[in-house]
Design a protein around this motif. Structure first.
Motif, PDB file in Angstrom:
ATOM      1  N   SER A   1     123.527 -12.578  71.843  1.00  0.00           N
ATOM      2  CA  SER A   1     122.950 -13.066  70.587  1.00  0.00           C
ATOM      3  C   SER A   1     121.891 -14.140  70.761  1.00  0.00           C
ATOM      4  CB  SER A   1     124.060 -13.588  69.678  1.00  0.00           C
ATOM      5  OG  SER A   1     124.676 -14.710  70.252  1.00  0.00           O
TER       6      SER A   1
ATOM      7  N   GLU B   1     127.759  -9.431  74.837  1.00  0.00           N
ATOM      8  CA  GLU B   1     127.241 -10.545  74.023  1.00  0.00           C
ATOM      9  C   GLU B   1     125.784 -10.806  74.444  1.00  0.00           C
ATOM     10  OE1 GLU B   1     127.816 -13.164  71.687  1.00  0.00           O
ATOM     11  OE2 GLU B   1     125.939 -13.986  72.449  1.00  0.00           O
TER      12      GLU B   1
ATOM     13  N   ILE C   1     134.256 -12.478  72.924  1.00  0.00           N
ATOM     14  CA  ILE C   1     133.974 -11.350  72.032  1.00  0.00           C
ATOM     15  C   ILE C   1     135.061 -10.279  72.228  1.00  0.00           C
ATOM     16  CG2 ILE C   1     132.256  -9.555  71.410  1.00  0.00           C
ATOM     17  CD1 ILE C   1     131.442 -12.551  70.782  1.00  0.00           C
TER      18      ILE C   1
ATOM     19  N   HIS D   1     131.658 -10.656  64.945  1.00  0.00           N
ATOM     20  CA  HIS D   1     130.915 -11.833  64.492  1.00  0.00           C
ATOM     21  C   HIS D   1     130.945 -12.876  65.616  1.00  0.00           C
ATOM     22  CE1 HIS D   1     129.813 -15.369  62.208  1.00  0.00           C
ATOM     23  NE2 HIS D   1     129.500 -14.595  61.175  1.00  0.00           N
ATOM     24  N   HIS D   2     129.769 -13.433  65.916  1.00  0.00           N
ATOM     25  CA  HIS D   2     129.670 -14.371  67.043  1.00  0.00           C
ATOM     26  C   HIS D   2     130.621 -15.574  66.899  1.00  0.00           C
ATOM     27  CE1 HIS D   2     127.622 -16.303  70.407  1.00  0.00           C
ATOM     28  NE2 HIS D   2     127.525 -17.410  69.689  1.00  0.00           N
TER      29      HIS D   2
ATOM     30  N   THR E   1     128.637  -8.266  69.923  1.00  0.00           N
ATOM     31  CA  THR E   1     128.218  -9.225  68.894  1.00  0.00           C
ATOM     32  C   THR E   1     127.078  -8.601  68.112  1.00  0.00           C
ATOM     33  OG1 THR E   1     128.659 -11.005  70.456  1.00  0.00           O
ATOM     34  CG2 THR E   1     127.342 -11.558  68.516  1.00  0.00           C
TER      35      THR E   1
END
Ligand code: KG4
Ligand code: ZN
Length: 340
Positions: free
Chosen positions: A12, A10, A310, A113-114, A82
């Motif tokens: 993002s 992850e 995630i 998808h986050h 992500t």
């Protein structure tokens, strides 16, 4: 079925994170390298700095996650990452790392998808939680009211028309001099204040009973501070924090309970960074228990951005057959339920 071990990545926003998750609900490692101290200097996340920092940290974080789980890349079943929504430069670092591993080790690649990740954080600590259920995702970038129809299947029912709840917390915190990130600081200061001291607005969006709007309450706080300054009236910051927080809590609970009543949910979950707010948890706990609705929330460490969530989401995508190719790209404005 054979055990499924997902290495999840992850990146993002401003946390570089990697985790190993077994069969979707058991976290073997959850490593998070936060950039908060760096961005605090600028009062918020600076995208350029975030992506550069992700590049510096990503390999180390992945290695640590594997080491803590007692595994090597050869032992993992699949690699998940992500790929949106988020900051494009930040997302790209995680996506590139995941693709490199998938290619080098010939492992399946799963883009996540986050927000699906945030929702799935609830599966980790609540082994009994299964869809369908209602869910409120409240983070720095999102305020979504969602029906989790099934694993990987979502219906977006309500959303914010302007600021996200976390964004409002961060902006109000900055205005009263608390710094970034503001959510946890408002949460703490509000405990010393009176939530009824100032009557900040609770916005209703016309013809959209499940939508939110937080720009009004944010402006009302800024206005209150300005007027007080002009009149040379001393401001009690704890009262401002408590009253602002109460206005946000009231709106979140109001829309969520309306939805629970309408769709007759027996289970409701919250997720995202703002879901670690103590007043929000207490208010939902109370509202849900009064109505016989079982209320779920993740531990604070699983509320804010992390890779374990995630990995949890990726497991259900994996068993549903989701596989991405090496052409997977970062999608900064990826919609929930959209497959790319
Ligand atoms: O989910 P998250 O880590 O990142 C996004 O995906 O946006 O959420 C970060 C947000 C920030 O706005 C932060 O101020 C807020 O979550 N937050 C809180 C609390 N802890 C974090 N807001 C209110 N109360 C808290 N205790
Ligand atoms: Zn997030």
């Amino acid at each position: 079925m054979k055990d499924v071990y997902i290495l999840a990545i992850e990146s993002s926003c401003d946390e570089t994170a990697a985790a190993v998750v077994k069969n979707g609900r058991e976290v073997l490692s959850n490593v998070i390298s936060s950039q908060i101290d760096l961005h605090t200097l600028y009062g918020g996340v600076v995208p350029e700095i975030a992506s550069r920092k992700h590049i510096e940290k990503i390999n180390q974080v992945i290695e640590e996650a594997l080491k803590e789980a007692g595994m090597t890349l050869d032992d993992v079943t699949a690699v998940a990452v992500t790929y949106g929504p988020g900051l494009v430069g930040s997302l790209l670092v995680g996506v590139a790392a995941a693709k490199a591993i998938a290619y080098a080790k010939n492992k399946p690649l799963i883009g996540v998808h986050h927000i699906e990740g945030h929702i799935s954080a609830n599966f980790i600590e609540h082994k009994d939680l299964e869809p369908p259920f209602g869910c409120l995702v409240v983070s720095g970038g999102h305020t979504h009211l969602i029906e989790v129809v099934d694993y990987g299947k979502y219906e977006l029912i309500g959303r914010t028309r302007d600021d996200a709840a976390g964004e409002a917390f961060d902006k109000v915190a900055r205005a009263i001099g608390l710094g970034y990130p503001g959510g946890p600081k408002i949460d703490k200061l509000a405990k010393e204040g009176n939530p009824k001291a100032i009557d900040f607005p609770r916005a209703v969006v016309e013809d959209a009973p499940y939508d939110f709007s937080f720009s009004g309450v944010k402006s009302a706080v800024l206005n209150y501070l300005n007027v007080s300054e002009m009149k040379a009236v001393e401001v009690n910051n704890a009262d401002v924090a408590a009253s602002f927080q109460q206005a946000v809590v009231d709106v979140l609970v109001d829309r969520a309970i309306k939805l629970c009543n309408h769709r007759k949910y027996k289970k409701f979950a919250i997720a995202g960074g703002v879901a670690s707010n103590s007043a929000i948890r207490a208010a939902f706990d109370d509202a849900c228990s009064k109505r016989g609705i079982k209320f779920y929330y993740p531990s604070p460490i699983l509320c804010t951005d992390n890779a374990a969530m995630i990995g949890a989401a990726a497991y259900y995508e994996y068993i549903a057959g989701t596989r991405h190719g090496l052409d997977l790209n970062a999608v900064p404005n990826l919609k929930l339920g959209e497959r790319i």
